[in-house]
Design a protein around this motif. Structure first.
Motif, PDB file in Angstrom:
ATOM      1  N   GLN A   1       6.853  22.381  -6.158  1.00 39.62           N
ATOM      2  CA  GLN A   1       6.808  20.646  -6.556  1.00 39.62           C
ATOM      3  C   GLN A   1       6.355  19.697  -5.899  1.00 39.62           C
ATOM      4  O   GLN A   1       5.815  19.779  -4.627  1.00 39.62           O
ATOM      5  CB  GLN A   1       8.276  20.925  -7.366  1.00 39.62           C
ATOM      6  N   ALA A   2       6.477  18.902  -7.411  1.00 36.50           N
ATOM      7  CA  ALA A   2       5.641  17.130  -6.836  1.00 36.50           C
ATOM      8  C   ALA A   2       6.578  16.481  -5.308  1.00 36.50           C
ATOM      9  O   ALA A   2       7.743  16.888  -6.242  1.00 36.50           O
ATOM     10  CB  ALA A   2       5.285  15.839  -8.073  1.00 36.50           C
TER      11      ALA A   2
ATOM     12  N   THR B   1      -3.848  20.108  -6.701  1.00 34.01           N
ATOM     13  CA  THR B   1      -4.551  21.323  -7.099  1.00 34.01           C
ATOM     14  C   THR B   1      -5.507  21.874  -7.337  1.00 34.01           C
ATOM     15  O   THR B   1      -5.827  20.290  -7.894  1.00 34.01           O
ATOM     16  CB  THR B   1      -3.496  21.007  -8.649  1.00 34.01           C
TER      17      THR B   1
ATOM     18  N   LYS C   1       1.409  15.593  -4.629  1.00 34.69           N
ATOM     19  CA  LYS C   1       1.414  15.599  -6.030  1.00 34.69           C
ATOM     20  C   LYS C   1       0.235  16.227  -7.026  1.00 34.69           C
ATOM     21  O   LYS C   1      -0.725  17.085  -6.247  1.00 34.69           O
ATOM     22  CB  LYS C   1       0.059  14.153  -6.063  1.00 34.69           C
ATOM     23  N   PRO C   2       0.658  16.260  -8.264  1.00 34.77           N
ATOM     24  CA  PRO C   2      -0.284  17.437  -9.293  1.00 34.77           C
ATOM     25  C   PRO C   2      -2.360  17.023  -8.601  1.00 34.77           C
ATOM     26  O   PRO C   2      -2.266  18.445  -8.692  1.00 34.77           O
ATOM     27  CB  PRO C   2       0.709  16.732 -10.302  1.00 34.77           C
ATOM     28  N   GLU C   3      -1.887  15.957  -8.669  1.00 32.26           N
ATOM     29  CA  GLU C   3      -3.558  16.152  -8.672  1.00 32.26           C
ATOM     30  C   GLU C   3      -4.278  16.790  -6.999  1.00 32.26           C
ATOM     31  O   GLU C   3      -5.573  16.565  -6.870  1.00 32.26           O
ATOM     32  CB  GLU C   3      -3.717  14.705  -8.482  1.00 32.26           C
TER      33      GLU C   3
ATOM     34  N   SER D   1       3.758  21.478  -9.349  1.00 32.78           N
ATOM     35  CA  SER D   1       4.176  21.705 -10.167  1.00 32.78           C
ATOM     36  C   SER D   1       4.283  19.692 -10.761  1.00 32.78           C
ATOM     37  O   SER D   1       4.692  18.976  -9.939  1.00 32.78           O
ATOM     38  CB  SER D   1       4.585  22.279 -10.837  1.00 32.78           C
ATOM     39  N   SER D   2       4.423  19.254 -12.064  1.00 34.51           N
ATOM     40  CA  SER D   2       5.014  18.136 -12.071  1.00 34.51           C
ATOM     41  C   SER D   2       5.783  17.634 -12.842  1.00 34.51           C
ATOM     42  O   SER D   2       6.873  18.936 -12.727  1.00 34.51           O
ATOM     43  CB  SER D   2       4.235  17.265 -12.749  1.00 34.51           C
TER      44      SER D   2
END
Length: 127
Positions: free
Chosen positions: A13-14, A91, A87-89, A126-127
């Motif tokens: 998770q984020a 990924t 962070k999701p970015e 994941s956000s």
């Protein structure tokens, strides 16, 4: 046979953390910079962080400074990447790579300098 064995990817998770490992074999570890590159869907591959195990010098992309830490265990020919505050970015598929050191121990930490690539490991935030 040259091998760069990457491990440690996964789903988080984020705000969470993951640690990637890259075990190198088949070449002289001290003669290379070892780094992590990543490629997200639809984006170009980018150098995330690299280290010269023989001299200890490190590089971090601006996007990960203060959140990622790279270090090497020279006795094990292994480089680690601790990724925190993910962070999701972040990924992407993360690849371990080796770049032959230049004069004075220089390296580029980008695709153009890489001599050996390992297989990628997926990191999903994941956000």
């Amino acid at each position: 046979e040259v091998q760069l064995q990457a491990s440690g990817g996964g789903l988080v998770q984020a705000g969470g953390s993951l640690r990637l490992s890259c075990a190198a074999s088949g070449f002289t570890f001290d003669d290379y910079a070892i780094g992590w590159f990543r490629q997200a869907p639809g984006k170009e591959r980018e150098g995330v962080s690299c280290i010269s195990p023989s001299e200890g010098g490190t590089y971090y992309a601006d996007s990960v400074k203060g959140r990622f830490t790279i270090w090497s265990d020279n006795a094990k020919n292994t480089v680690y990447l601790q990724m925190s505050t993910l962070k999701p970015e972040d990924t992407a598929v993360y690849y371990c790579a080796a770049e032959l050191l230049g004069d004075g121990g220089s390296y580029y930490c980008d695709d153009s300098g890489v001599h050996f690539w390992g297989k990628g490991t997926q990191v999903t935030v994941s956000s």
